[in-house]
Design a protein around this motif. Structure first.
Motif, mmCIF file in Angstrom:
data_model
loop_
_atom_site.group_PDB
_atom_site.id
_atom_site.type_symbol
_atom_site.label_atom_id
_atom_site.label_comp_id
_atom_site.label_asym_id
_atom_site.label_seq_id
_atom_site.Cartn_x
_atom_site.Cartn_y
_atom_site.Cartn_z
ATOM 1 N N MET A 16 19.644 -15.751 -14.887
ATOM 2 C CA MET A 16 20.846 -15.850 -14.077
ATOM 3 C C MET A 16 21.715 -14.623 -14.360
ATOM 4 S SD MET A 16 23.520 -19.024 -13.803
ATOM 5 C CE MET A 16 22.306 -20.126 -13.110
ATOM 6 N N THR A 17 22.172 -14.002 -13.293
ATOM 7 C CA THR A 17 22.956 -12.783 -13.458
ATOM 8 C C THR A 17 24.400 -13.108 -13.854
ATOM 9 O OG1 THR A 17 23.634 -12.745 -11.136
ATOM 10 C CG2 THR A 17 21.564 -11.640 -11.684
ATOM 11 N N ALA A 18 25.090 -12.079 -14.299
ATOM 12 C CA ALA A 18 26.480 -12.255 -14.733
ATOM 13 C C ALA A 18 27.367 -12.691 -13.571
ATOM 14 C CB ALA A 18 27.000 -10.961 -15.342
ATOM 15 N N ALA A 19 27.101 -12.170 -12.379
ATOM 16 C CA ALA A 19 27.904 -12.545 -11.215
ATOM 17 C C ALA A 19 27.763 -14.034 -10.905
ATOM 18 C CB ALA A 19 27.499 -11.711 -10.003
ATOM 19 N N LYS A 20 26.552 -14.552 -10.991
ATOM 20 C CA LYS A 20 26.321 -15.971 -10.726
ATOM 21 C C LYS A 20 27.024 -16.834 -11.778
ATOM 22 C CE LYS A 20 21.951 -15.652 -8.278
ATOM 23 N NZ LYS A 20 20.528 -15.989 -8.284
ATOM 24 N N ILE A 21 26.997 -16.393 -13.018
ATOM 25 C CA ILE A 21 27.666 -17.132 -14.092
ATOM 26 C C ILE A 21 29.179 -17.157 -13.849
ATOM 27 C CG2 ILE A 21 28.207 -17.109 -16.564
ATOM 28 C CD1 ILE A 21 25.342 -16.038 -17.002
ATOM 29 N N LEU A 22 29.749 -16.012 -13.447
ATOM 30 C CA LEU A 22 31.183 -15.957 -13.158
ATOM 31 C C LEU A 22 31.556 -16.853 -11.979
ATOM 32 C CD1 LEU A 22 31.961 -12.159 -13.639
ATOM 33 C CD2 LEU A 22 32.760 -14.060 -15.032
#
Length: 63
Positions: free
Chosen positions: A1-7
């Motif tokens: 999971m990318t950082a953007a999705k986590i944010l």
């Protein structure tokens, strides 16, 4: 999971927590209010930026 999705998932969770807190009458938490305000402000800014790009591409194309 990318950082953007986590944010994005974190932002959705914060807004959901604010909604649930409001349902139980505990929605007046200053830190939570500020976080939700920032999240919604960022969302509106992003949407206005996309709208501006769309309008620029629509009206600046050669005829």
């Amino acid at each position: 999971m990318t950082a953007a999705k986590i944010l994005i998932l974190t932002a959705i969770a914060i807004v959901a927590i604010k909604f649930v807190a409001s349902l139980f009458g505990k929605g007046n938490i200053p830190l939570l209010n500020q976080l939700v305000t920032v999240i919604l402000g960022l969302f509106i800014t992003f949407e206005l930026f996309q709208l501006g790009q769309l309008l620029l591409s629509k009206f600046s194309s050669p005829i």
